[in-house]
Design an enzyme around this catalytic site. Structure first.
Site, PDB file in Angstrom:
ATOM      1  N   LYS A 121       0.129  -5.281  10.780  1.00 50.73           N
ATOM      2  CA  LYS A 121      -0.470  -6.338   9.966  1.00 50.73           C
ATOM      3  C   LYS A 121      -0.677  -7.630  10.743  1.00 50.73           C
ATOM      4  CE  LYS A 121       0.986  -4.945   5.322  1.00 50.73           C
ATOM      5  NZ  LYS A 121       1.763  -5.321   4.113  1.00 50.73           N
ATOM      6  N   LYS A 205      -9.280   4.793   4.719  1.00 50.80           N
ATOM      7  CA  LYS A 205      -8.837   4.835   3.327  1.00 50.80           C
ATOM      8  C   LYS A 205      -9.627   3.851   2.471  1.00 50.80           C
ATOM      9  CE  LYS A 205      -4.664   5.165   1.865  1.00 50.80           C
ATOM     10  NZ  LYS A 205      -3.223   4.952   1.599  1.00 50.80           N
ATOM     11  N   LYS A 208      -8.737  -2.044  -1.339  1.00 55.85           N
ATOM     12  CA  LYS A 208      -9.153  -3.201  -2.117  1.00 55.85           C
ATOM     13  C   LYS A 208      -9.415  -4.408  -1.245  1.00 55.85           C
ATOM     14  CE  LYS A 208      -4.276  -4.067  -3.338  1.00 55.85           C
ATOM     15  NZ  LYS A 208      -3.309  -4.184  -4.441  1.00 55.85           N
TER      16      LYS A 208
END
Length: 343
Positions: A121, A205, A208
């Protein structure tokens, strides 16, 4: 470190959580929410909207509460029954943060340093990341163990964090001489149809956070939006293959076949048998019909719940009180075990 021979004799209990960030989509429904609704009929289930995890990166205070309601509406619209399972927001139950501190003192820095998701991240910006983002796997362990949950639905990206929860449980039990106080929670791994990829790139994937809204089917999309996104979904050249072997190496069409199978509750082999040799236009039209039929009731319920925020708040508050009734005595026992005066 986990000792698989340790036997926990408490009740079986499922715990899982979803962050209130971004709009939930078809991948969330097939990969998690649909499973949550099924699990509630077999086990005691606690489903949390993890707003404490959300603030590891800045959230607009003006929208956080509405984002929380949006996730609650998605749980309920997907079939989670508040009479069978608890749906509450994490910050309403103080046991999460209290136990997280105790676990910060049990967990070892080497364990947290091995968590690959933090590195993925933050990349080269680790020094600018919040401490909360670094330690949030420890909070995740507290989320689970505050309820002595025995089972956790997880995807591949969370298996490492669940292993950390097991290690923390083991070390606490060993350090304080309380064998089997905390269980070693077991993963409930995603099943067939659970992994949904982007409509724009079958190798990634559905997310959102993807900047392209066309990459996903949101749970709030109406029938026209769903059909339009499926018509524009990326495919390769050729037609629908006849066998699973022929589907290999074709991620975009494989994704659409998987979505079709999951929504129609049939196998991918059955989808291929029905549509082998079909051009992508007719196949996408058939998939759009299946998707609209399956998602329309969810979209309708989502709209109704979101139109009544007071009812959502009532459900969340009631469940939060019940969640605290479970977690507070467990954390009180932890205080006594640690040896705090007055505990």
């Amino acid at each position: 470190m986990t000792d698989s021979t340790t036997t926990y004799t408490g009740p079986e209990r499922v715990f899982s959580g979803v962050q209130p960030t971004g709009a939930l989509h078809l991948g969330n429904y097939l990969g998690a929410l649909k499973k949550f609704a099924l699990l509630q009929h077999d086990m005691e289930c606690i489903y949390c909207i993890v707003d404490l995890h959300a603030i590891t990166v800045f959230q607009d205070p003006k929208t956080l509460a509405d984002q929380t309601r949006h996730i609650a509406a998605a749980y309920l619209a997907s079939g989670v029954d508040p009479a069978k399972a608890l749906v509450y927001n994490q910050s309403a139950v103080r046991a999460h943060t209290e136990l997280a501190w105790y676990f910060n003192c049990v967990a070892r820095t080497g364990w947290v340093n091995r968590m690959t998701q933090f590195k993925d991240k933050v990349g080269k910006n680790a020094e600018k990341a919040s401490v909360g983002l670094y330690t949030y796997p420890v909070l995740q362990a507290a989320d689970i163990l505050a309820f002595k949950a025995t089972h956790v639905p997880v995807g591949e990206d969370q298996k490492q964090h669940l292993e950390l929860s097991r290690d923390i449980a083991q070390k606490f039990n060993n350090d304080f001489g309380v064998p089997n106080f905390f269980p070693h929670p077991k993963p409930l791994i995603d099943g067939p149809g659970a992994k949904v990829m982007s409509l724009r790139d079958g190798t990634k994937k559905m997310s959102k956070s993807d900047p392209s809204d066309a990459s996903r089917i949101n749970l709030t999309d109406d029938a026209d939006a769903i059909a339009k996104k499926i018509r524009k979904a990326k495919t390769d050249t050729g037609d629908v293959p006849a066998t699973m072997k022929e589907l290999e190496g074709r991620p975009d069409i494989a994704n659409l076949v998987g979505i079709y199978a999951a929504l129609a509750n049939i196998s991918e082999k059955d989808v291929l048998a029905q549509h082998a040799g079909s051009q992508f236009g007719p196949f996408k039209a058939a998939l759009a019909d299946v998707a609209v039929e399956a998602m329309a009731p969810i979209t309708d319920l989502m709209s109704r719940y979101l139109a009544d925020p007071d009812e959502l708040d009532r459900i969340l508050s009631k469940a939060g009180d019940k969640a605290a009734e479970i977690a507070d005595p467990i954390v009180a026992d932890v205080r006594k075990i640690i040896g705090f005066r007055g505990a």
